[in-house]
Structures are given as C-alpha cells and as structure tokens.
Design a protein around this motif. Structure first.
Motif, PDB file in Angstrom:
ATOM      1  N   TYR A 100      51.901 -24.772 -61.740  1.00 33.32           N
ATOM      2  CA  TYR A 100      51.270 -23.449 -61.271  1.00 33.32           C
ATOM      3  C   TYR A 100      52.642 -22.643 -61.125  1.00 33.32           C
ATOM      4  O   TYR A 100      53.683 -23.082 -60.735  1.00 33.32           O
ATOM      5  N   LEU A 101      52.294 -21.425 -60.917  1.00 32.73           N
ATOM      6  CA  LEU A 101      53.288 -20.393 -60.279  1.00 32.73           C
ATOM      7  C   LEU A 101      52.708 -19.673 -59.077  1.00 32.73           C
ATOM      8  O   LEU A 101      51.902 -19.488 -58.922  1.00 32.73           O
ATOM      9  N   PRO A 179      54.366 -19.636 -46.770  1.00 34.49           N
ATOM     10  CA  PRO A 179      53.107 -19.356 -47.278  1.00 34.49           C
ATOM     11  C   PRO A 179      53.002 -18.558 -48.340  1.00 34.49           C
ATOM     12  O   PRO A 179      53.942 -17.797 -48.589  1.00 34.49           O
ATOM     13  N   LEU A 180      51.900 -18.597 -49.062  1.00 30.74           N
ATOM     14  CA  LEU A 180      51.730 -17.917 -50.267  1.00 30.74           C
ATOM     15  C   LEU A 180      51.402 -16.361 -50.289  1.00 30.74           C
ATOM     16  O   LEU A 180      50.654 -15.881 -49.020  1.00 30.74           O
ATOM     17  N   ALA A 181      51.916 -15.367 -50.841  1.00 28.15           N
ATOM     18  CA  ALA A 181      51.711 -14.163 -50.695  1.00 28.15           C
ATOM     19  C   ALA A 181      50.178 -13.721 -50.624  1.00 28.15           C
ATOM     20  O   ALA A 181      49.664 -14.254 -51.773  1.00 28.15           O
ATOM     21  N   LEU A 198      49.199 -17.172 -56.601  1.00 27.51           N
ATOM     22  CA  LEU A 198      49.081 -18.613 -57.105  1.00 27.51           C
ATOM     23  C   LEU A 198      48.336 -18.557 -58.445  1.00 27.51           C
ATOM     24  O   LEU A 198      47.068 -18.028 -58.553  1.00 27.51           O
ATOM     25  N   TRP A 199      48.728 -19.241 -59.404  1.00 21.48           N
ATOM     26  CA  TRP A 199      48.249 -19.225 -60.909  1.00 21.48           C
ATOM     27  C   TRP A 199      48.511 -20.415 -61.536  1.00 21.48           C
ATOM     28  O   TRP A 199      49.506 -20.870 -61.579  1.00 21.48           O
ATOM     29  N   SER A 200      47.388 -20.759 -62.292  1.00 24.07           N
ATOM     30  CA  SER A 200      47.302 -21.856 -63.081  1.00 24.07           C
ATOM     31  C   SER A 200      47.957 -21.516 -64.517  1.00 24.07           C
ATOM     32  O   SER A 200      47.524 -21.114 -65.162  1.00 24.07           O
ATOM     33  N   THR A 201      49.412 -21.893 -64.573  1.00 19.41           N
ATOM     34  CA  THR A 201      50.173 -21.168 -65.833  1.00 19.41           C
ATOM     35  C   THR A 201      50.210 -22.119 -66.814  1.00 19.41           C
ATOM     36  O   THR A 201      50.381 -21.710 -68.042  1.00 19.41           O
ATOM     37  N   LEU A 202      49.975 -23.324 -66.775  1.00 17.28           N
ATOM     38  CA  LEU A 202      50.012 -24.523 -67.688  1.00 17.28           C
ATOM     39  C   LEU A 202      49.437 -25.593 -67.623  1.00 17.28           C
ATOM     40  O   LEU A 202      49.356 -26.059 -66.517  1.00 17.28           O
ATOM     41  N   LEU A 203      48.523 -25.980 -68.550  1.00 16.82           N
ATOM     42  CA  LEU A 203      47.808 -27.280 -68.456  1.00 16.82           C
ATOM     43  C   LEU A 203      48.281 -28.285 -69.994  1.00 16.82           C
ATOM     44  O   LEU A 203      48.345 -27.597 -70.938  1.00 16.82           O
TER      45      LEU A 203
END
Length: 243
Positions: A100-101, A179-181, A198-203
C-alpha cells in the motif's frame, strides 16, 4: 472499464480470465454489502459479469480480501469456487503480497521498521484499539513500512501488509504518531475534506490454477495529497525494494 458503479464511477479492470477478476476499487464503495445498503463491489461486479458475459442465473464471485470503504486500489476477486479456496489459502499462508501507499501526518520515527501490535475492533463503534502487548480478544497485526519522501508536514510511506486486520494500517500508523491524511477517525484532525490517503498499489499472487506468480499495479489518483508527487514517483514508491 466496467459498467458504472455507485454515482456513475467506472471500475477499471486490471486483469480478467476464467478464474480471476482484478479491478481498481474506487474509494467510498464497500467491498461487500453492509448495513448502509449502498452499492458494494461484490454486487456491482457480479451484476456486470452477468451482463457482459450474458450469463443466465446467479453469477459466482468470491471475495478474497477486503479494502476498507474509504480505501481505493487493486483488489482481486475469484470467479470460481476452486479459485476462491486456493486464493484464500494463499492469504492464510501469507503468500499473497499486498503493498500500500499512504500519506501520513508527520514523519515516522524510523525510516523503515516492522510494526507488531495487537488490535481489538469495537464492532458497534467501528473503531480499532491498538495494544503494544497481547490483550483480551486482540489479534496480532504485522506490517512493514518504509518512508519514501516528505512534502511539507506530510510523508509518503510504502506499507507491506503481513496480516489483514480491519483498519490495520490506519490504526497502527496512527499509534506511532502518524495518522493518515484525511483519516479523522484515527486522529488526523481537522483540515480539508479528502479521501483517506491509503491506496492498494500492488498485489502479488500465485495464479490459483497455473501457479504462475502474477503482479498487479494501481497508482493513486493525482489529487491532494497524492498530487504532491508525480505519477512516476508514486509508481516507484509502490515498487518493492530489496531488503
């Protein structure tokens, strides 16, 4: 692209075959049906498969993993029960890579670290409490983060998830003071109304039938706070580094 999702938002397809469907989940859509009654990814995708492939009767689609409603990015679904079972085994044995990013307030105390905490979720309040040591009804949570760069009072962080607890990244990073923005639930405070950063960038997964190792990528949208970095910088940040 798929048929329109909630609010007319198209859902991008990263990969599809007879066994897998990998898409980009837009922020704000639940992974599966919840008490809100709002359109959810599982229902929307099943309806789309039924139309696109002209399937009579019910369409099978298995939920392999979840993303919190405010979180977007790469998400994999199983199109057969066999694929669902094998992918669930991959999740359980931790041979299912998730990167994640995140954009966080402040700067993490170490440039790179492993975090181990124990999380207890209050289902009624939909919030997670973090403990440093084992606690009653709390589950072990493991992740590794590395700080990529800073912009003003924010840091871009890459997070490799080793367990899949509810709100895990949000709660653990908040617990170390970052904490996350956009995440007011976990202490981000007041500020411009934005999606949680928060982003799921790679699986990375073994194909459930061929066993071929497959990797899928998704880059966050270039809106605040992600727009502080270029698309190339975000792509590089979401590339696993040698340990």
């Amino acid at each position: 692209m798929l048929a329109n999702a909630a609010g007319g938002t198209p859902i991008e397809v990263l990969y599809e075959d007879n066994h897998l469907l990998v898409v980009v989940k837009p922020p704000g859509i639940p992974s599966q049906e919840d008490e809100s009654g709002d359109p959810d990814m599982l229902t929307l995708l099943k309806a789309d498969l039924k139309v696109r492939h002209n399937k009579p009767g019910n369409v099978f689609l298995g939920l392999v993993h979840r993303l919190d409603r405010p979180v977007g990015g790469a998400m994999v679904f199983a199109k057969t029960s066999k694929a669902a079972s094998r992918l669930s085994d991959s999740v359980r044995t931790r041979s299912f890579g998730k990167l994640y990013l995140a954009v966080v307030h402040g700067q993490p105390p170490a440039a790179r670290a492993n975090l181990k905490h124990y999380l207890h979720k209050d289902a009624r309040r939909n919030i997670v409490t973090v403990y440093d040591t084992p606690a009653a009804d709390a589950k072990e949570a493991l992740l590794e983060y590395r700080t990529v760069s800073r912009s003003g009072g924010l840091s871009l962080v890459a997070v490799e998830l080793h367990t899949g607890r509810p709100h895990q990244i949000r709660a653990q990073l908040a617990h170390i003071g970052c904490p996350l923005a956009g995440d007011s639930k976990y202490g981000a405070g007041s500020g411009p109304k934005t999606d949680i950063a928060l982003w799921s960038t790679l699986l990375s997964i073994p194909h459930p039938v061929t066993k071929e190792w497959m990797t899928f990528r998704s880059i966050p949208p270039l809106s605040e706070p992600w727009s502080r970095w270029t698309e190339d910088e975000l792509f590089a940040a979401g590339t696993p580094s040698n340990k």
